[in-house]
Design a protein around this motif. Structure first.
Motif, PDB file in Angstrom:
ATOM      1  N   ARG A  11      30.332  99.203  52.583  1.00 16.66           N
ATOM      2  CA  ARG A  11      31.754  99.222  52.237  1.00 16.66           C
ATOM      3  C   ARG A  11      32.056  98.265  51.088  1.00 16.66           C
ATOM      4  NH1 ARG A  11      34.319  98.382  57.969  1.00 16.66           N
ATOM      5  NH2 ARG A  11      32.206  97.823  58.495  1.00 16.66           N
ATOM      6  N   ARG A  40      39.939 105.500  51.854  1.00 18.33           N
ATOM      7  CA  ARG A  40      40.361 104.569  52.908  1.00 18.33           C
ATOM      8  C   ARG A  40      39.942 103.144  52.560  1.00 18.33           C
ATOM      9  NH1 ARG A  40      39.009 108.348  56.582  1.00 18.33           N
ATOM     10  NH2 ARG A  40      36.920 107.518  56.813  1.00 18.33           N
ATOM     11  N   GLY A  41      38.708 102.973  52.137  1.00 20.83           N
ATOM     12  CA  GLY A  41      38.218 101.647  51.781  1.00 20.83           C
ATOM     13  C   GLY A  41      38.981 101.047  50.618  1.00 20.83           C
ATOM     14  N   ASP A  42      39.306 101.883  49.653  1.00 21.06           N
ATOM     15  CA  ASP A  42      40.058 101.420  48.484  1.00 21.06           C
ATOM     16  C   ASP A  42      41.462 100.973  48.896  1.00 21.06           C
ATOM     17  OD1 ASP A  42      40.405 100.909  45.734  1.00 21.06           O
ATOM     18  OD2 ASP A  42      41.222 102.910  45.385  1.00 21.06           O
ATOM     19  N   LYS A  43      42.101 101.734  49.758  1.00 18.27           N
ATOM     20  CA  LYS A  43      43.449 101.385  50.221  1.00 18.27           C
ATOM     21  C   LYS A  43      43.434 100.081  51.015  1.00 18.27           C
ATOM     22  CE  LYS A  43      45.202 106.081  50.503  1.00 18.27           C
ATOM     23  NZ  LYS A  43      45.580 107.171  51.403  1.00 18.27           N
ATOM     24  N   ILE A  44      42.447  99.916  51.880  1.00 18.09           N
ATOM     25  CA  ILE A  44      42.342  98.697  52.675  1.00 18.09           C
ATOM     26  C   ILE A  44      42.141  97.491  51.767  1.00 18.09           C
ATOM     27  CG2 ILE A  44      40.856  97.453  54.303  1.00 18.09           C
ATOM     28  CD1 ILE A  44      40.407 100.231  55.670  1.00 18.09           C
ATOM     29  N   GLN A  45      41.297  97.638  50.776  1.00 20.64           N
ATOM     30  CA  GLN A  45      41.046  96.527  49.845  1.00 20.64           C
ATOM     31  C   GLN A  45      42.293  96.161  49.063  1.00 20.64           C
ATOM     32  OE1 GLN A  45      38.498  94.583  49.688  1.00 20.64           O
ATOM     33  NE2 GLN A  45      39.307  93.392  48.015  1.00 20.64           N
ATOM     34  N   LYS A  46      43.041  97.138  48.632  1.00 17.63           N
ATOM     35  CA  LYS A  46      44.273  96.856  47.876  1.00 17.63           C
ATOM     36  C   LYS A  46      45.276  96.114  48.741  1.00 17.63           C
ATOM     37  CE  LYS A  46      43.789 100.471  44.463  1.00 17.63           C
ATOM     38  NZ  LYS A  46      44.207 101.785  43.990  1.00 17.63           N
ATOM     39  N   ARG A  47      45.349  96.453  50.034  1.00 16.44           N
ATOM     40  CA  ARG A  47      46.254  95.749  50.937  1.00 16.44           C
ATOM     41  C   ARG A  47      45.811  94.300  51.112  1.00 16.44           C
ATOM     42  NH1 ARG A  47      46.007  99.264  55.849  1.00 16.44           N
ATOM     43  NH2 ARG A  47      45.712 101.131  54.664  1.00 16.44           N
ATOM     44  N   ARG A  48      44.494  94.052  51.171  1.00 18.95           N
ATOM     45  CA  ARG A  48      43.976  92.694  51.319  1.00 18.95           C
ATOM     46  C   ARG A  48      44.314  91.831  50.112  1.00 18.95           C
ATOM     47  NH1 ARG A  48      37.834  93.846  53.198  1.00 18.95           N
ATOM     48  NH2 ARG A  48      38.291  94.710  55.253  1.00 18.95           N
TER      49      ARG A  48
END
Length: 50
Positions: A11, A40-48
């Motif tokens: 990831r 999904r991984g890209d969205k999670i990273q942007k939120r972080r």
């Protein structure tokens, strides 16, 4: 349909690859994962980052 849980290492490599300017379609082909997993991984990273 079941979701496959990918390793943390994979990831992180996917996220880094996208950060280098690669698109999600290319990333999914390079790492042999679904485009939705990349998204999904890209969205999670942007939120972080926020």
């Amino acid at each position: 349909m079941t979701k496959t849980q990918y390793s943390f290492d994979l990831r992180e490599r996917v996220i880094e690859y996208i950060k280098l300017g690669n698109d999600q379609k290319t990333t999914s082909k390079v790492f042999k994962v679904s485009k939705s997993s990349v998204s999904r991984g890209d969205k999670i990273q942007k939120r972080r980052e926020n």
